[in-house]
Every structure is written in C-alpha cells, then in structure tokens.
Write a protein that holds these residues in place. Structure first.
Motif, short mmCIF file in Angstrom:
data_model
loop_
_atom_site.label_atom_id
_atom_site.label_comp_id
_atom_site.label_asym_id
_atom_site.label_seq_id
_atom_site.Cartn_x
_atom_site.Cartn_y
_atom_site.Cartn_z
N GLY B 77 12.19 18.09 -33.52
CA GLY B 77 11.47 18.81 -32.60
C GLY B 77 11.92 18.78 -31.84
O GLY B 77 12.89 18.45 -31.21
N ALA B 78 12.08 20.28 -30.96
CA ALA B 78 12.48 20.83 -30.10
C ALA B 78 12.48 19.59 -28.46
O ALA B 78 13.69 19.36 -27.74
CB ALA B 78 12.46 21.92 -29.51
N GLU B 79 11.50 19.19 -28.29
CA GLU B 79 11.33 17.46 -26.98
C GLU B 79 12.25 16.87 -27.62
O GLU B 79 12.79 16.42 -25.86
CB GLU B 79 9.85 17.43 -27.43
N LYS B 80 12.77 16.32 -29.10
CA LYS B 80 14.01 15.29 -28.72
C LYS B 80 15.45 15.58 -29.26
O LYS B 80 15.82 15.18 -28.39
CB LYS B 80 13.36 15.05 -29.90
N GLY B 81 14.80 17.15 -29.35
CA GLY B 81 16.66 17.63 -29.47
C GLY B 81 16.75 18.74 -28.08
O GLY B 81 18.24 19.33 -28.72
N ASN B 82 17.46 17.38 -27.61
CA ASN B 82 18.06 17.73 -25.94
C ASN B 82 18.60 16.38 -25.12
O ASN B 82 18.32 15.93 -25.39
CB ASN B 82 17.38 18.34 -24.92
N SER B 83 19.85 16.69 -24.63
CA SER B 83 20.82 15.87 -23.84
C SER B 83 19.66 14.63 -23.30
O SER B 83 19.63 13.13 -23.05
CB SER B 83 21.92 16.44 -22.96
N GLU B 84 19.29 15.01 -22.25
CA GLU B 84 17.78 14.51 -21.52
C GLU B 84 17.13 13.50 -22.03
O GLU B 84 17.66 12.53 -21.46
CB GLU B 84 16.87 15.70 -20.78
N TYR B 85 16.72 13.84 -23.16
CA TYR B 85 15.87 13.29 -24.27
C TYR B 85 17.24 11.83 -24.81
O TYR B 85 16.18 10.54 -24.67
CB TYR B 85 15.24 13.48 -24.96
N LEU B 86 17.73 12.35 -25.48
CA LEU B 86 18.82 10.85 -26.29
C LEU B 86 20.16 10.59 -24.92
O LEU B 86 19.62 9.10 -25.41
CB LEU B 86 19.79 12.06 -26.92
N TYR B 87 20.26 11.02 -23.70
CA TYR B 87 20.61 10.31 -22.50
C TYR B 87 19.73 9.36 -22.18
O TYR B 87 19.99 7.67 -21.68
CB TYR B 87 21.76 11.31 -21.74
N GLY B 88 18.38 9.97 -22.31
CA GLY B 88 17.82 8.93 -21.45
C GLY B 88 16.95 7.82 -22.07
O GLY B 88 17.42 6.37 -22.02
#
Lengths: 121, 111, 98
Positions: B77-88
């Motif tokens: 899902g898009a809420e997880k497919g972004n760098s903010e989330y992953l770098y978090g």
C-alpha cells in the motif's frame, strides 16, 4: 527526462564462461539510479544470457538470470535481441526470461548510431 | 572477514557486518543485527525485512532503495511505499539497514 | 586422445581448429563450448559430421547452468564431473583447445 542521455549496453558474451554478463548486469542496475534512457542490446552469444531455465547448482556459481526479470522494477524496459543471433543458436522468443524486441542486425546497427553513450560487454 | 556470536553459534560476516552466507539467517540473527544497528524490531520492521527476503528469493538481488520503495507500495500500500515511512523504520537507510537485518548482501550500487 | 573445448562455437574457432586438426578420439565440451551440443545451433551439422571420427561428450552441469539441459543433440554423451575425470584418465594424452 528531457536532458536524459541515451545509454546502450551492448552484451555479446554468454553467461558464466566469462564475467562480462554479470558485470554488465551490475552496471545496468547501478546506472538505473541516474534516470537515463537505457537500452540493453543482446548480440551474438549475448542472447544466451536471457535463456530461461538456467540451473547453476552443478557449477556452484550464482544464477543471476532471475535479476533480468527485476529490470522492469528498475524502469529498464528496452531490451533488444538480435534476431539473426537468436536464430543461429536455435532459440526463439519463447526461450527468453523476459519480453524482448527482436531487431535485425541492420536495425540494431541503426539503434547503436542513435546512442549518446555505448557501453560494451 | 569477521564473525558475530548469536545464541552460542558464530556466523561469518563481511567487515561491514553483512552475513556472508544467506543460509545462515534466522530471526535470532536478525534481531541481533538489528540491535547492532540500534533498530528495535516491530511488526512493521519485519514486514519490510520479510519483503526483502522474498524479493531476493525471486530475483536474486537486493533492490535499490527506489525500487524497494516502489515495490513495497505495490505490495503493502501507498502509505508504506514512501521514503518517510521506510526511513522512519530504518533511519540509516532501508537499503543498507533492512538488507543487513534480512541477511542479504548490500544492495548493488549502494555505497 | 582427449580434446577439451571450452569456448563457444559461434564466437571462437577453437572447436573448428580441433575438428580440422585432430584425427579422432574423444571430444569433451565444457563451459561455453557446451552450446555446440545444443539442437538447432548453426554449427549442429558440423559437429554431427565429426561424430564418425570422434566420440563427443558434454559436461552436463555446464549445459544445465545455461538453461539448455533439455536441448542436448542426439549422439552426444552427457557426462558429470566423475565422467570428466574418467575421460582424462582413460586417455593417454589430452589437448585443451583454449
């Protein structure tokens, strides 16, 4: 993408016998980060790189062929195979791991002329 | 070449702490490596680590961060497919840290 | 005599040189030379013609690595590493066409 350069990787070697195929693939994956217009060309024995069903357990070497299927994720979608080379090796389009565009030698030569950068493997 | 000791067993790693043998990996080793990276593993972390292992199983490469981000977005899902989330989750880089915890080699092109 | 080839037949003249020079014996195709033993390759007829003079063998792990284990030409005998060793020991001399 307007200032993207046209990069072509020319692959002419069979996998495993020499390191060229693997080296090319690694450079392709790295280059993908730079958002250029990348084409992969498979000429001569290079067409063997894309053969389905590679099983390298017996030679204790890493089977890197599944990575060609990941190229799409890297936005590398221009894969060209020299038709004459494919036919001389008794292969057909169905033998390849990924969808490719077949080009005649003459068309391949033309496409090579259109590039800004050519990398040879 | 170095080694790490987990649960009385020793595992070979390279000088940066990436496991030498993919097959050595287990959750205990993953937790240990996470600790050395100051990452506390949560369900969200495991989701990414497991995704990376599946990706490697399928394609035999550790994906570049950009590719990982896109692929996670497609799968989770898009809420997880972004760098903010992953770098978090992995402050020093999802490529570097998550691959290390997943027992994979460092992503190609990652310096 | 055993002749070992390790170069692709469509890229190198190694196999041709061997076939043009050697009088007979065993030929073992290894590494990129295994492509010579696949059905439908452009050099198939040439190798087939040589089969009267030579017994042709192919190292199967190398053929399987290249995804062509199921395309072995008729008349070529598949060998594993043990078979490779047997060929080198049963022949008095060996020429590698590097």
């Amino acid at each position: 993408m307007s200032d993207a350069k046209k990069f072509m990787f020319v692959n002419r070697k069979a996998p495993y016998g020499t390191i060229y195929a693997l080296e090319s693939l690694e450079v392709v994956l790295i280059t993908a980060a730079f958002d250029q217009d990348v084409s992969l060309a498979f000429l001569d024995d290079g067409v063997y790189q894309l053969k389905k069903g590679q099983q390298t357990k017996g030679i204790e070497t890493k089977n890197f062929s599944p990575a060609y299927r990941a190229l799409e994720d890297y936005d590398i979608e221009k894969l060209y195979v020299e038709k004459e080379a494919m036919e001389a090796r008794g292969l057909t389009e169905e033998d390849f791991l990924v969808p490719v565009t077949l080009l005649s030698r003459a068309e391949m030569g033309k496409l090579m002329d259109e590039q800004d950068v050519v990398l040879s493997f | 070449m170095s080694t790490i000791e987990v649960g009385g067993k020793s595992y070979e790693t390279d000088e940066e702490g990436y496991l030498t043998n993919l097959a050595d990996w287990n959750t205990e080793v993953a937790n240990y490596i996470a600790q050395t990276e100051n990452v506390t593993m949560t369900e969200q972390h495991w989701e990414v680590v497991n995704f990376l292992r599946e990706y490697f199983e399928e394609y035999q490469i550790a994906p570049a961060v950009r590719v990982l981000t896109k692929a996670i977005g497609k799968k989770l899902g898009a809420e997880k497919g972004n760098s903010e989330y992953l770098y978090g989750l992995f402050p020093y880089g999802p490529g570097k840290q998550a691959c290390k915890i997943a027992g994979l080699p460092k992503p190609t092109g990652c310096v | 005599m055993l002749h070992i080839i390790n170069k692709s037949p469509l890229t190198s003249v190694s196999l041709d040189s061997c076939l043009n020079t050697a009088t007979g014996g065993d030929i073992l195709l290894i590494e990129d030379a295994v492509y010579a033993a696949t059905r439908g390759n452009a050099g198939e007829a040439k190798l087939r013609n040589a089969m009267g003079r030579f017994k042709v063998h192919v190292l199967m792990p190398d053929l399987e690595a290249r995804g062509l284990g199921d395309r072995l030409m008729e008349g070529v005998s598949p060998v594993d590493y043990g078979g490779f060793v047997d060929l080198t020991s049963s022949n008095k001399t060996c020429q590698s066409w590097l």
